[in-house]
Scaffold this motif. Structure first.
Motif, short mmCIF file in Angstrom:
data_model
loop_
_atom_site.label_atom_id
_atom_site.label_comp_id
_atom_site.label_asym_id
_atom_site.label_seq_id
_atom_site.Cartn_x
_atom_site.Cartn_y
_atom_site.Cartn_z
N MET A 1 91.80 85.43 -11.12
CA MET A 1 93.23 85.36 -10.86
C MET A 1 93.93 84.91 -12.14
O MET A 1 93.45 84.02 -12.85
CB MET A 1 93.53 84.38 -9.72
N GLU A 7 98.84 86.27 -10.20
CA GLU A 7 98.42 87.63 -9.88
C GLU A 7 96.90 87.70 -9.88
O GLU A 7 96.23 86.95 -10.58
CB GLU A 7 98.96 88.63 -10.93
N TRP A 8 96.38 88.65 -9.08
CA TRP A 8 94.94 88.91 -9.13
C TRP A 8 94.59 89.59 -10.44
O TRP A 8 95.35 90.43 -10.94
CB TRP A 8 94.51 89.81 -7.97
N GLU A 10 92.88 92.28 -11.68
CA GLU A 10 92.31 93.49 -11.11
C GLU A 10 91.06 93.95 -11.84
O GLU A 10 90.06 94.34 -11.22
CB GLU A 10 93.37 94.60 -11.13
N PHE A 13 87.96 91.77 -11.02
CA PHE A 13 87.39 92.02 -9.69
C PHE A 13 86.60 93.33 -9.65
O PHE A 13 85.55 93.42 -9.01
CB PHE A 13 88.50 92.07 -8.63
N LEU A 26 91.86 92.28 -3.38
CA LEU A 26 93.16 92.47 -4.03
C LEU A 26 94.30 92.64 -3.03
O LEU A 26 95.47 92.45 -3.37
CB LEU A 26 93.10 93.69 -4.95
#
Length: 250
Positions: A1, A7-8, A10, A13, A26
């Motif tokens: 994060m 925000e994640w 992305e 992940f 997400l």
């Protein structure tokens, strides 16, 4: 994060998880409020840790693992009308905290496991307080048949005692258990033995004095005590007599 932007991450992940798991993670919405993370104790509504809530949590976990509810047993034990030192002893016994030789062996203490009194069998709390010949002589003086079954486990035996006898007898039995353990320790650490009669006298006087101390109407004045009445209060000897004070464990 991405902490600074809430925000994640992305790309992180997708590197760590498969496409399906990454998309599920997400899709979790993030809070718009920015607060610093902090530790929260779920055992209290305030979120602050307390020994009391930790104790109850451990107790619930233990009862859940064992599949049995022992709350009734503990309520009976804590409601006993006996000195607190007697309850403390029983509590330590049931939790397996009393340092008998068999318990010390389980803790990897290098020590022989034989009973210090008889040197014939492995020392357990049940042997010390119930089945040992000296203990049986003590129970014989009280005219109490405490061998209520072939349990060989003290907490199971104690539960049977609580169910079988009335409050007065349970008080005597549990206080005698305390006196037996005290005698065992005196033998181990001070090399002092005790007679059956002296041990029973000590236990019953301890219980009687504690019971009297709970009675707000009990007369504790020295005038209410009679010479030779068994009280542990000192009483002046009669004229032209010699009084010898002794320790019942000496």
């Amino acid at each position: 994060m991405k902490i600074d932007r809430r925000e994640w991450d992305e790309y992180a992940f997708k590197d760590l998880f498969g496409d399906r798991d990454a998309l599920l993670i997400l899709s979790i919405p993030l809070s718009s409020n920015i607060y610093d993370d902090s530790w929260i104790w779920d055992g209290e509504k305030s979120g602050l840790y307390s020994i009391k809530s930790a104790y109850h949590g451990i107790k619930r976990d233990k009862e859940g693992n064992e599949g049995e509810d022992h709350s009734g047993f503990w309520r009976q034990l804590w409601r006993l009308k006996v000195p607190h030192k007697v309850k403390n002893l029983l509590w330590r016994v049931v939790l397996g905290c009393l340092p008998t030789k068999s318990q010390l062996h389980l803790k990897h203490v290098t020590i022989d496991m034989y009973c210090p009194s008889c040197n014939m069998v492995v020392e357990s709390i049940y042997h010390n307080l119930v089945s040992y010949s000296f203990s049986q002589d003590v129970w014989g003086i009280l005219i109490l048949d405490v061998k209520v079954g072939d349990f060989e486990v003290f907490d199971v035996w104690l539960d049977a005692i609580l169910q079988r006898f009335d409050h007065n007898r349970v008080g005597k039995i549990t206080t005698v258990c305390w006196a037996l353990w005290r005698a065992r320790n005196n033998l181990v650490w001070n090399k002092k033995g005790v007679t059956v009669t002296a041990l029973v006298t000590l236990a019953l006087l301890c219980l009687e004095n504690w019971t009297n101390a709970q009675d707000i109407n009990f007369d504790v004045s020295i005038e209410s005590l009679l010479p030779g009445d068994g009280s542990d209060h000192w009483v002046k000897p009669h004229e032209n007599t010699i009084k010898v004070n002794i320790d019942p464990f000496s």
